[in-house]
Design an enzyme around this catalytic site. Structure first.
Site, PDB file in Angstrom:
ATOM      1  N   LYS A 170       0.592  -0.918   0.032  1.00 12.41           N
ATOM      2  CA  LYS A 170       0.153  -0.583  -0.183  1.00 12.41           C
ATOM      3  C   LYS A 170       1.081   1.293   0.048  1.00 12.41           C
ATOM      4  O   LYS A 170       0.989   2.215  -1.049  1.00 12.41           O
ATOM      5  CB  LYS A 170      -0.911   0.164   1.651  1.00 12.41           C
ATOM      6  CG  LYS A 170      -2.042  -0.954   0.990  1.00 12.41           C
ATOM      7  CD  LYS A 170      -2.761  -1.154   2.883  1.00 12.41           C
ATOM      8  CE  LYS A 170      -4.005  -2.237   1.548  1.00 12.41           C
ATOM      9  NZ  LYS A 170      -4.585  -2.683   3.456  1.00 12.41           N
ATOM     10  N   GLN A 191      -5.117  -1.552   9.604  1.00 15.73           N
ATOM     11  CA  GLN A 191      -4.593  -2.801   8.843  1.00 15.73           C
ATOM     12  C   GLN A 191      -5.056  -3.628  10.173  1.00 15.73           C
ATOM     13  O   GLN A 191      -4.953  -3.725  11.197  1.00 15.73           O
ATOM     14  CB  GLN A 191      -2.811  -3.230   8.033  1.00 15.73           C
ATOM     15  CG  GLN A 191      -2.832  -4.969   7.551  1.00 15.73           C
ATOM     16  CD  GLN A 191      -3.407  -3.621   5.686  1.00 15.73           C
ATOM     17  OE1 GLN A 191      -2.724  -3.835   5.413  1.00 15.73           O
ATOM     18  NE2 GLN A 191      -4.258  -5.777   6.080  1.00 15.73           N
ATOM     19  N   ASP A 193     -11.395   2.581   3.780  1.00 17.26           N
ATOM     20  CA  ASP A 193     -11.060   0.976   3.154  1.00 17.26           C
ATOM     21  C   ASP A 193     -12.766   0.859   2.604  1.00 17.26           C
ATOM     22  O   ASP A 193     -13.780   0.331   2.775  1.00 17.26           O
ATOM     23  CB  ASP A 193     -11.238  -0.072   4.581  1.00 17.26           C
ATOM     24  CG  ASP A 193      -9.522  -0.194   4.112  1.00 17.26           C
ATOM     25  OD1 ASP A 193      -9.318  -0.348   3.428  1.00 17.26           O
ATOM     26  OD2 ASP A 193      -9.322  -0.395   5.568  1.00 17.26           O
TER      27      ASP A 193
END
Ligand code: NAP
Length: 281
Positions: free
Chosen positions: A53, A97, A120
């Site tokens: 990422k 995460q 997200d």
């Protein structure tokens, strides 16, 4: 032979467009677009995801801020960090995460991220907006799958779509996106009866169950569009999807490969969501 939906090529095309938007943002606002990535613990897969990422951010010019906390980090410590990121003008998106170490309350932590910085698209408000077909931030993987359909001129309107899998991060938002695009949607899961018949009725079949090569040709309608979200290992340890590609490829009209299909689109949509949140901020 079906037409291959090339996620790698589409991801590259979209990242080039994002580069331009990132540059324009900097010119207009005099600052960079910032994405904060929070990693707690030493999970090896998570470390790889976070590295990927960060690399992807660099590729399009988004400034990434990586926070690596030890496995022993307390709920209060992680909450304090998130609160600081929420307050920062330089951070436009925050990503924690997953999975988190067991002693942390994931739900409580994620609730501290405001919907406007939830790149997200996992928080209840963003999911609720998706359910109501309102402007929102959409979970990256299903959003990427929709972009692939759009790119290849596949309009879900009026089509029978079957989503295999009902997870909060893939199956459910995928079903909502297809419904919002006027498909007639059926969601299947591990308790579904007559699974084969239902799958074989689909004009668009999206598979996200985490079972290597589960979907075989007898589960696919002639000419169906097959989107394979799965990222599994076959009996030889080779990366494969939830769809038996070799078996299905001659029956489908369009199919995504694994690797090179949905996978490259997921991180691209994270970048896309980050740029969107910055532009809206
Ligand atoms: P998940 O949370 O484990 O959910 C799996 C879903 O599949 C559940 O709804 C489960 O049903 C259903 N299922 C499992 N076995 C089934 C069976 N035999 N028949 C019918 N349904 C079955 O998985 P996920 O996070 O959605 O991920 C799914 C796959 O996508 C995995 O391979 C994952 O690695 C991959 N993935 C890829 C990306 C990417 O970027 N390409 C991103 C995310 C995930 P129940 O609800 O009844 O248990």
């Amino acid at each position: 032979m079906s037409i291959l939906i090339d996620g790698k090529a589409l991801a590259a095309e979209m990242r080039a467009q994002l580069c331009e938007r990132v540059k324009n943002f900097k010119i207009e606002h005099g600052k960079e677009i910032g994405l904060a990535v929070v990693l707690v613990g030493e999970d090896p897969a998570s470390q790889v995801y976070v590295r990927n990422k960060i690399r992807a951010c660099e590729e399009v010019g988004i400034r990434s801020y990586a926070y690596r906390l030890p496995e022993s980090a307390t709920q209060e410590e992680v909450e304090m960090l998130i609160d600081e990121l929420v307050a920062s003008d330089h951070i436009h998106g925050i990503l924690v995460q997953l999975p988190l170490p067991k002693h942390l309350n994931e739900r409580k932590l994620l609730r501290r991220i405001p919907p406007a910085k939830d790149v997200d698209g996992f928080c209840a408000e963003n999911v609720g907006n998706l359910a109501m077909n309102r402007e929102t931030i959409v979970a990256c993987t299903p959003f990427g799958a929709m972009k692939m359909l759009e790119k290849y001129g596949i309009d879900p309107k009026g089509k029978r779509a079957v989503v295999l899998g009902r997870s909060n991060i893939v199956g459910k938002p995928m079903a909502m996106l297809l419904l919002n695009a006027d498909a007639t949607v059926t969601v299947c899961h591990s308790k579904t009866e007559n699974l084969k018949e239902i799958c074989a009725s689909a004009d668009i079949l999206v598979v996200a169950i985490g079972k290597a090569k589960f979907v075989t040709a007898d589960m696919v309608k002639d000419g169906a569009v097959v989107i394979d979200v799965g990222m599994d290992r076959d009996e030889n340890g080779k990366l494969c999807g939830d769809v038996d590609f070799e078996d299905v490829k001659d029956k489908a009209s369009y199919i995504t490969p694994v690797p090179g299909g949905v996978g490259p689109m997921t991180i691209t949509m994270l970048l896309y969501n980050t740029v969107q949140t910055a532009e809206r901020s």
